[in-house]
Write a protein that holds these residues in place. Structure first.
Motif, PDB file in Angstrom:
ATOM      1  N   LEU A  71       0.875  -1.157   0.000  1.00 11.60           N
ATOM      2  CA  LEU A  71       0.000   0.000   0.000  1.00 11.60           C
ATOM      3  C   LEU A  71       0.918   1.214   0.000  1.00 11.60           C
ATOM      4  O   LEU A  71       1.673   1.425   0.949  1.00 11.60           O
ATOM      5  CB  LEU A  71      -0.905   0.019   1.234  1.00 11.60           C
ATOM      6  N   LEU A  72       0.879   1.998  -1.070  1.00 13.26           N
ATOM      7  CA  LEU A  72       1.713   3.191  -1.197  1.00 13.26           C
ATOM      8  C   LEU A  72       0.841   4.410  -0.951  1.00 13.26           C
ATOM      9  O   LEU A  72      -0.135   4.640  -1.669  1.00 13.26           O
ATOM     10  CB  LEU A  72       2.339   3.263  -2.596  1.00 13.26           C
ATOM     11  N   VAL A  73       1.189   5.183   0.068  1.00 15.04           N
ATOM     12  CA  VAL A  73       0.429   6.373   0.428  1.00 15.04           C
ATOM     13  C   VAL A  73       1.248   7.587   0.010  1.00 15.04           C
ATOM     14  O   VAL A  73       2.366   7.771   0.475  1.00 15.04           O
ATOM     15  CB  VAL A  73       0.140   6.418   1.947  1.00 15.04           C
ATOM     16  N   LEU A  74       0.689   8.399  -0.896  1.00 14.50           N
ATOM     17  CA  LEU A  74       1.349   9.632  -1.308  1.00 14.50           C
ATOM     18  C   LEU A  74       1.025  10.692  -0.270  1.00 14.50           C
ATOM     19  O   LEU A  74      -0.141  11.002  -0.039  1.00 14.50           O
ATOM     20  CB  LEU A  74       0.897  10.065  -2.697  1.00 14.50           C
ATOM     21  N   ARG A 101      -0.056  -7.263  -5.263  1.00  8.02           N
ATOM     22  CA  ARG A 101      -0.785  -6.079  -5.712  1.00  8.02           C
ATOM     23  C   ARG A 101      -0.164  -4.833  -5.121  1.00  8.02           C
ATOM     24  O   ARG A 101       0.224  -4.814  -3.955  1.00  8.02           O
ATOM     25  CB  ARG A 101      -2.242  -6.174  -5.276  1.00  8.02           C
ATOM     26  N   LEU A 102      -0.080  -3.795  -5.931  1.00  5.45           N
ATOM     27  CA  LEU A 102       0.304  -2.462  -5.473  1.00  5.45           C
ATOM     28  C   LEU A 102      -0.952  -1.609  -5.460  1.00  5.45           C
ATOM     29  O   LEU A 102      -1.611  -1.473  -6.485  1.00  5.45           O
ATOM     30  CB  LEU A 102       1.340  -1.834  -6.412  1.00  5.45           C
ATOM     31  N   ARG A 103      -1.308  -1.092  -4.280  1.00  7.54           N
ATOM     32  CA  ARG A 103      -2.418  -0.155  -4.174  1.00  7.54           C
ATOM     33  C   ARG A 103      -1.843   1.205  -3.801  1.00  7.54           C
ATOM     34  O   ARG A 103      -0.847   1.288  -3.085  1.00  7.54           O
ATOM     35  CB  ARG A 103      -3.408  -0.581  -3.085  1.00  7.54           C
ATOM     36  N   VAL A 104      -2.468   2.260  -4.302  1.00  2.00           N
ATOM     37  CA  VAL A 104      -1.993   3.613  -4.030  1.00  2.00           C
ATOM     38  C   VAL A 104      -3.132   4.433  -3.444  1.00  2.00           C
ATOM     39  O   VAL A 104      -4.244   4.413  -3.964  1.00  2.00           O
ATOM     40  CB  VAL A 104      -1.470   4.284  -5.321  1.00  2.00           C
ATOM     41  N   GLU A 105      -2.842   5.133  -2.339  1.00  2.00           N
ATOM     42  CA  GLU A 105      -3.781   6.078  -1.742  1.00  2.00           C
ATOM     43  C   GLU A 105      -3.231   7.476  -1.980  1.00  2.00           C
ATOM     44  O   GLU A 105      -2.071   7.747  -1.680  1.00  2.00           O
ATOM     45  CB  GLU A 105      -3.928   5.839  -0.235  1.00  2.00           C
ATOM     46  N   VAL A 106      -4.074   8.344  -2.551  1.00  2.00           N
ATOM     47  CA  VAL A 106      -3.652   9.689  -2.898  1.00  2.00           C
ATOM     48  C   VAL A 106      -4.692  10.681  -2.398  1.00  2.00           C
ATOM     49  O   VAL A 106      -5.868  10.557  -2.756  1.00  2.00           O
ATOM     50  CB  VAL A 106      -3.503   9.848  -4.433  1.00  2.00           C
ATOM     51  N   PRO A 107      -4.270  11.666  -1.587  1.00  3.91           N
ATOM     52  CA  PRO A 107      -5.250  12.660  -1.147  1.00  3.91           C
ATOM     53  C   PRO A 107      -5.654  13.553  -2.319  1.00  3.91           C
ATOM     54  O   PRO A 107      -4.952  13.617  -3.334  1.00  3.91           O
ATOM     55  CB  PRO A 107      -4.483  13.461  -0.080  1.00  3.91           C
ATOM     56  N   PRO A 108      -6.783  14.252  -2.194  1.00  2.00           N
ATOM     57  CA  PRO A 108      -7.181  15.174  -3.260  1.00  2.00           C
ATOM     58  C   PRO A 108      -6.075  16.203  -3.518  1.00  2.00           C
ATOM     59  O   PRO A 108      -5.413  16.648  -2.590  1.00  2.00           O
ATOM     60  CB  PRO A 108      -8.434  15.858  -2.689  1.00  2.00           C
TER      61      PRO A 108
END
Length: 125
Positions: A71-74, A101-108
């Motif tokens: 889980l990649l959090v920007l 799996r690579l999941r990415v969380e990106v704030p607005p």
């Protein structure tokens, strides 16, 4: 269609690409390993994912996505350039090739918008 080189044109010398140097005032891109979060390793990306930033984290990110789910959090207003998006796509491909799996969380913000426009957010969300 065929293009024949002009014999009068001197050959181009093969030189390695110069190292990527970040622009002055640019925030260094860092990849922090926050340990496990559920069934995935949680990573936090701080800084811009531009040419220099992608080069700074590339090897470590690709190593981690092949070891298990990530889980990649920007973090914050990260800028994502085309080569940063390409790195995320490559990382997702590498993870998938290993059954992870690579999941990415990106704030607005701008990074989210860039990933939405490229279609990567749908793939990595």
């Amino acid at each position: 269609m065929q293009i024949t080189p002009d014999p009068r044109t001197p050959a181009v010398a093969q030189h390695p690409a110069p190292p990527v140097r970040p622009s002055p005032g640019r925030r260094r891109t860092e990849l922090h390993d926050d340990g496990r979060s559920g069934d995935a390793r949680r990573l936090t990306l701080a800084g811009d994912l531009d040419l220099a930033g992608a080069a700074e984290i590339r090897d470590r990110l690709l190593e981690l996505v092949t070891a298990g789910p990530v889980l990649l959090v920007l973090d914050g207003p990260t800028y994502v350039a085309s080569n940063g998006a390409a790195l995320l796509a490559e990382a997702a491909d590498r993870a998938g090739a290993r059954g992870h799996r690579l999941r990415v969380e990106v704030p607005p913000g701008p990074a989210r918008h860039a990933l939405e426009l490229s279609g990567l957010l749908t793939l990595l969300g």
